[in-house]
Design a protein around this motif. Structure first.
Motif, PDB file in Angstrom:
ATOM      1  N   GLY A   1      46.327  27.217  -4.908  1.00 48.88           N
ATOM      2  CA  GLY A   1      47.620  26.971  -5.523  1.00 48.88           C
ATOM      3  C   GLY A   1      47.993  25.513  -5.627  1.00 48.88           C
ATOM      4  O   GLY A   1      49.128  25.182  -5.992  1.00 48.88           O
ATOM      5  N   GLY A   2      47.067  24.619  -5.305  1.00 49.72           N
ATOM      6  CA  GLY A   2      47.337  23.192  -5.398  1.00 49.72           C
ATOM      7  C   GLY A   2      46.127  22.400  -4.942  1.00 49.72           C
ATOM      8  O   GLY A   2      45.157  22.959  -4.421  1.00 49.72           O
ATOM      9  N   PHE A   3      46.193  21.074  -5.131  1.00 53.93           N
ATOM     10  CA  PHE A   3      45.023  20.249  -4.816  1.00 53.93           C
ATOM     11  C   PHE A   3      45.451  18.852  -4.398  1.00 53.93           C
ATOM     12  O   PHE A   3      46.326  18.236  -5.019  1.00 53.93           O
ATOM     13  CB  PHE A   3      44.107  20.126  -6.038  1.00 53.93           C
ATOM     14  CG  PHE A   3      42.649  19.990  -5.695  1.00 53.93           C
ATOM     15  CD1 PHE A   3      41.801  21.076  -5.772  1.00 53.93           C
ATOM     16  CD2 PHE A   3      42.113  18.773  -5.277  1.00 53.93           C
ATOM     17  CE1 PHE A   3      40.457  20.971  -5.456  1.00 53.93           C
ATOM     18  CE2 PHE A   3      40.791  18.650  -4.955  1.00 53.93           C
ATOM     19  CZ  PHE A   3      39.945  19.753  -5.044  1.00 53.93           C
ATOM     20  N   LEU A   4      44.848  18.361  -3.330  1.00 54.59           N
ATOM     21  CA  LEU A   4      44.923  16.954  -2.921  1.00 54.59           C
ATOM     22  C   LEU A   4      43.533  16.379  -3.039  1.00 54.59           C
ATOM     23  O   LEU A   4      42.570  16.966  -2.522  1.00 54.59           O
ATOM     24  CB  LEU A   4      45.428  16.834  -1.484  1.00 54.59           C
ATOM     25  CG  LEU A   4      45.578  15.421  -0.884  1.00 54.59           C
ATOM     26  CD1 LEU A   4      46.588  15.444   0.253  1.00 54.59           C
ATOM     27  CD2 LEU A   4      44.255  14.838  -0.357  1.00 54.59           C
ATOM     28  N   PHE A   5      43.409  15.232  -3.720  1.00 60.12           N
ATOM     29  CA  PHE A   5      42.106  14.570  -3.802  1.00 60.12           C
ATOM     30  C   PHE A   5      42.243  13.116  -3.382  1.00 60.12           C
ATOM     31  O   PHE A   5      43.178  12.432  -3.797  1.00 60.12           O
ATOM     32  CB  PHE A   5      41.514  14.630  -5.212  1.00 60.12           C
ATOM     33  CG  PHE A   5      40.108  14.076  -5.262  1.00 60.12           C
ATOM     34  CD1 PHE A   5      39.035  14.889  -4.925  1.00 60.12           C
ATOM     35  CD2 PHE A   5      39.864  12.754  -5.594  1.00 60.12           C
ATOM     36  CE1 PHE A   5      37.741  14.389  -4.929  1.00 60.12           C
ATOM     37  CE2 PHE A   5      38.579  12.242  -5.591  1.00 60.12           C
ATOM     38  CZ  PHE A   5      37.509  13.060  -5.256  1.00 60.12           C
ATOM     39  N   ALA A   6      41.280  12.660  -2.573  1.00 65.82           N
ATOM     40  CA  ALA A   6      41.244  11.263  -2.133  1.00 65.82           C
ATOM     41  C   ALA A   6      39.916  10.648  -2.525  1.00 65.82           C
ATOM     42  O   ALA A   6      38.853  11.205  -2.234  1.00 65.82           O
ATOM     43  CB  ALA A   6      41.440  11.173  -0.620  1.00 65.82           C
ATOM     44  N   GLY A   7      39.969   9.488  -3.178  1.00 66.71           N
ATOM     45  CA  GLY A   7      38.759   8.784  -3.579  1.00 66.71           C
ATOM     46  C   GLY A   7      38.998   7.299  -3.666  1.00 66.71           C
ATOM     47  O   GLY A   7      40.124   6.823  -3.437  1.00 66.71           O
ATOM     48  N   ASP A   8      37.937   6.553  -4.028  1.00 66.73           N
ATOM     49  CA  ASP A   8      38.074   5.096  -4.014  1.00 66.73           C
ATOM     50  C   ASP A   8      37.420   4.390  -5.183  1.00 66.73           C
ATOM     51  O   ASP A   8      37.532   3.169  -5.287  1.00 66.73           O
ATOM     52  CB  ASP A   8      37.460   4.539  -2.721  1.00 66.73           C
ATOM     53  CG  ASP A   8      35.936   4.502  -2.764  1.00 66.73           C
ATOM     54  OD1 ASP A   8      35.341   3.458  -2.430  1.00 66.73           O
ATOM     55  OD2 ASP A   8      35.324   5.514  -3.162  1.00 66.73           O
ATOM     56  N   ASP A   9      36.717   5.113  -6.077  1.00 65.17           N
ATOM     57  CA  ASP A   9      35.890   4.396  -7.041  1.00 65.17           C
ATOM     58  C   ASP A   9      35.877   5.112  -8.388  1.00 65.17           C
ATOM     59  O   ASP A   9      36.414   6.216  -8.533  1.00 65.17           O
ATOM     60  CB  ASP A   9      34.464   4.264  -6.483  1.00 65.17           C
ATOM     61  CG  ASP A   9      33.739   3.032  -6.991  1.00 65.17           C
ATOM     62  OD1 ASP A   9      34.228   2.403  -7.951  1.00 65.17           O
ATOM     63  OD2 ASP A   9      32.679   2.699  -6.436  1.00 65.17           O
ATOM     64  N   LEU A  10      35.207   4.488  -9.374  1.00 65.57           N
ATOM     65  CA  LEU A  10      35.184   5.034 -10.725  1.00 65.57           C
ATOM     66  C   LEU A  10      34.594   6.438 -10.789  1.00 65.57           C
ATOM     67  O   LEU A  10      34.969   7.232 -11.649  1.00 65.57           O
ATOM     68  CB  LEU A  10      34.380   4.102 -11.654  1.00 65.57           C
ATOM     69  CG  LEU A  10      35.068   2.789 -12.046  1.00 65.57           C
ATOM     70  CD1 LEU A  10      34.110   1.912 -12.835  1.00 65.57           C
ATOM     71  CD2 LEU A  10      36.323   3.065 -12.860  1.00 65.57           C
ATOM     72  N   GLY A  11      33.667   6.758  -9.880  1.00 63.59           N
ATOM     73  CA  GLY A  11      33.094   8.098  -9.865  1.00 63.59           C
ATOM     74  C   GLY A  11      34.095   9.182  -9.528  1.00 63.59           C
ATOM     75  O   GLY A  11      33.798  10.375  -9.675  1.00 63.59           O
ATOM     76  N   ASP A  12      35.293   8.780  -9.086  1.00 62.78           N
ATOM     77  CA  ASP A  12      36.346   9.737  -8.739  1.00 62.78           C
ATOM     78  C   ASP A  12      37.364   9.932  -9.856  1.00 62.78           C
ATOM     79  O   ASP A  12      38.266  10.755  -9.729  1.00 62.78           O
ATOM     80  CB  ASP A  12      37.072   9.282  -7.469  1.00 62.78           C
ATOM     81  CG  ASP A  12      36.139   9.158  -6.278  1.00 62.78           C
ATOM     82  OD1 ASP A  12      35.400  10.124  -6.016  1.00 62.78           O
ATOM     83  OD2 ASP A  12      36.136   8.101  -5.619  1.00 62.78           O
ATOM     84  N   VAL A  13      37.219   9.192 -10.945  1.00 63.33           N
ATOM     85  CA  VAL A  13      38.227   9.250 -12.009  1.00 63.33           C
ATOM     86  C   VAL A  13      38.339  10.657 -12.587  1.00 63.33           C
ATOM     87  O   VAL A  13      39.445  11.170 -12.809  1.00 63.33           O
ATOM     88  CB  VAL A  13      37.905   8.221 -13.114  1.00 63.33           C
ATOM     89  CG1 VAL A  13      38.773   8.472 -14.343  1.00 63.33           C
ATOM     90  CG2 VAL A  13      38.126   6.806 -12.600  1.00 63.33           C
ATOM     91  N   GLU A  14      37.188  11.316 -12.834  1.00 62.22           N
ATOM     92  CA  GLU A  14      37.251  12.660 -13.419  1.00 62.22           C
ATOM     93  C   GLU A  14      37.956  13.644 -12.493  1.00 62.22           C
ATOM     94  O   GLU A  14      38.657  14.549 -12.953  1.00 62.22           O
ATOM     95  CB  GLU A  14      35.847  13.168 -13.756  1.00 62.22           C
ATOM     96  CG  GLU A  14      35.198  12.486 -14.942  1.00 62.22           C
ATOM     97  CD  GLU A  14      34.376  11.273 -14.548  1.00 62.22           C
ATOM     98  OE1 GLU A  14      33.646  10.757 -15.404  1.00 62.22           O
ATOM     99  OE2 GLU A  14      34.470  10.844 -13.374  1.00 62.22           O
ATOM    100  N   ALA A  15      37.778  13.474 -11.173  1.00 62.82           N
ATOM    101  CA  ALA A  15      38.504  14.329 -10.232  1.00 62.82           C
ATOM    102  C   ALA A  15      40.003  14.070 -10.326  1.00 62.82           C
ATOM    103  O   ALA A  15      40.818  15.008 -10.325  1.00 62.82           O
ATOM    104  CB  ALA A  15      38.000  14.095  -8.816  1.00 62.82           C
ATOM    105  N   PHE A  16      40.392  12.798 -10.397  1.00 62.12           N
ATOM    106  CA  PHE A  16      41.812  12.463 -10.560  1.00 62.12           C
ATOM    107  C   PHE A  16      42.362  13.106 -11.833  1.00 62.12           C
ATOM    108  O   PHE A  16      43.469  13.663 -11.837  1.00 62.12           O
ATOM    109  CB  PHE A  16      41.992  10.947 -10.607  1.00 62.12           C
ATOM    110  CG  PHE A  16      42.233  10.302  -9.269  1.00 62.12           C
ATOM    111  CD1 PHE A  16      41.433  10.599  -8.178  1.00 62.12           C
ATOM    112  CD2 PHE A  16      43.255   9.384  -9.102  1.00 62.12           C
ATOM    113  CE1 PHE A  16      41.659  10.000  -6.938  1.00 62.12           C
ATOM    114  CE2 PHE A  16      43.493   8.784  -7.868  1.00 62.12           C
ATOM    115  CZ  PHE A  16      42.693   9.092  -6.792  1.00 62.12           C
ATOM    116  N   GLU A  17      41.591  13.019 -12.920  1.00 64.05           N
ATOM    117  CA  GLU A  17      42.061  13.575 -14.189  1.00 64.05           C
ATOM    118  C   GLU A  17      42.195  15.093 -14.117  1.00 64.05           C
ATOM    119  O   GLU A  17      43.142  15.670 -14.674  1.00 64.05           O
ATOM    120  CB  GLU A  17      41.111  13.164 -15.314  1.00 64.05           C
ATOM    121  CG  GLU A  17      41.172  11.676 -15.633  1.00 64.05           C
ATOM    122  CD  GLU A  17      40.135  11.237 -16.643  1.00 64.05           C
ATOM    123  OE1 GLU A  17      39.159  12.012 -16.868  1.00 64.05           O
ATOM    124  OE2 GLU A  17      40.286  10.145 -17.207  1.00 64.05           O
ATOM    125  N   ALA A  18      41.272  15.756 -13.427  1.00 65.12           N
ATOM    126  CA  ALA A  18      41.365  17.212 -13.270  1.00 65.12           C
ATOM    127  C   ALA A  18      42.600  17.588 -12.462  1.00 65.12           C
ATOM    128  O   ALA A  18      43.282  18.581 -12.768  1.00 65.12           O
ATOM    129  CB  ALA A  18      40.105  17.753 -12.594  1.00 65.12           C
TER     130      ALA A  18
END
Length: 277
Positions: free
Chosen positions: A210-227
């Motif tokens: 029912g929800g999502f928290l994502f933590a990242g630090d680099d360009l490879g994480d951009v698609e996760a942020f966008e999702a």
């Protein structure tokens, strides 16, 4: 922990209120483990196992989503042992390696992995010529099985070598039907079609989250942020966490919270666990 806006604080509160339905997705390098010159020495923060175990009891699931091969992340993160501890509290730990091409969980301990992409072997054969042409022959080449990563971090002129390599490595990758993922002083060459955003989507559907928290630090994480942003547009509670990188501002601009590296990520997760109890 620094909220980037008042909306970020509100989103954190929404995630806390719905924590039992929320999946927490975490990058590995720069998020759970420090960035170091030798990728084989990037061990997980010593407090991470305990923090993730406590967190798992408060949320729907915890997933590590990394560009590393799954076997490497298991070893450097001690994730077998963390998975055992999370299993003891009745939860499951997920690991997705090589941007989601590899899958492992603490209840199914076999790494599921595809064949290496066509063209990768010939790309690797031609790579030394490109490195010499860019005056970066001593760059560290990491064979990841399903990808090849070229690291310039160890070179005297790391940023200059990286800049010189972007174009020729991209051209060589395209010749072999492959794509390039840039990171902090690293260029990773891999197949098209898989990225961390697809892992976010899979977890949401597979776990009926029912929800999502994502933590990242680099360009490879951009698609996760966008999702995750797409989930937000659908009205679900979400939180985006940037493990601070002054070299890469893209995630900082998208994040709700900015923290100071792996130690800051773990502090936020401790606070989340306490607030959700």
């Amino acid at each position: 922990m620094e909220f980037t806006s008042s909306e970020g604080e509100q989103r954190y509160a929404e995630v806390v209120a719905r924590a039992a339905d929320v999946v927490v997705g975490l990058d590995f390098d720069g998020t759970l483990a420090p960035i170091v010159d030798d990728p084989d020495a990037a061990h997980i923060h010593p407090d991470a196992g305990g923090v993730l175990t406590d967190l798992a009891a408060a949320v729907r699931a915890v997933a590590v989503i990394t560009g590393r091969p799954a076997r490497q992340a298991l070893a450097l993160g001690g994730l077998d042992e963390v998975g055992n501890a999370i299993g003891d509290v009745g939860r499951e730990l997920y690991l997705f390696g090589q941007y989601g091409n590899e899958r492992w969980s603490s209840t199914n301990r076999r790494i599921v992995t595809p064949r290496p992409p066509a063209g990768l072997a010939t790309f690797e054969r031609d790579l030394p010529r490109v490195l010499r042409g860019a005056d970066a022959a001593e760059a560290y080449v990491e064979d990841k099985g399903l990808a090849v990563a070229v690291h310039t971090r160890r070179l005297d002129d790391a940023d200059g070598a990286f800049d010189r390599l972007v174009k020729p490595i991209t051209e060589l990758a395209e010749q072999h039907g492959l794509s390039v993922e840039p990171g902090r002083q690293v260029l990773e060459v891999r197949s098209h079609g898989m990225h961390k955003g697809l892992v976010v989507d899979w977890l949401m559907e597979h776990l009926e989250a029912g929800g999502f928290l994502f933590a990242g630090d680099d360009l490879g994480d951009v698609e996760a942020f966008e999702a995750v942003l797409d989930l937000r547009r659908r009205g679900l509670p979400t939180l985006l966490v940037c493990s601070a990188s002054r070299e890469e501002p893209t995630l900082r601009d998208l994040a709700d919270v900015v923290v100071d590296g792996p130690a800051g990520v773990l502090d936020l997760l401790r606070t989340l666990t306490t607030d959700a109890s």
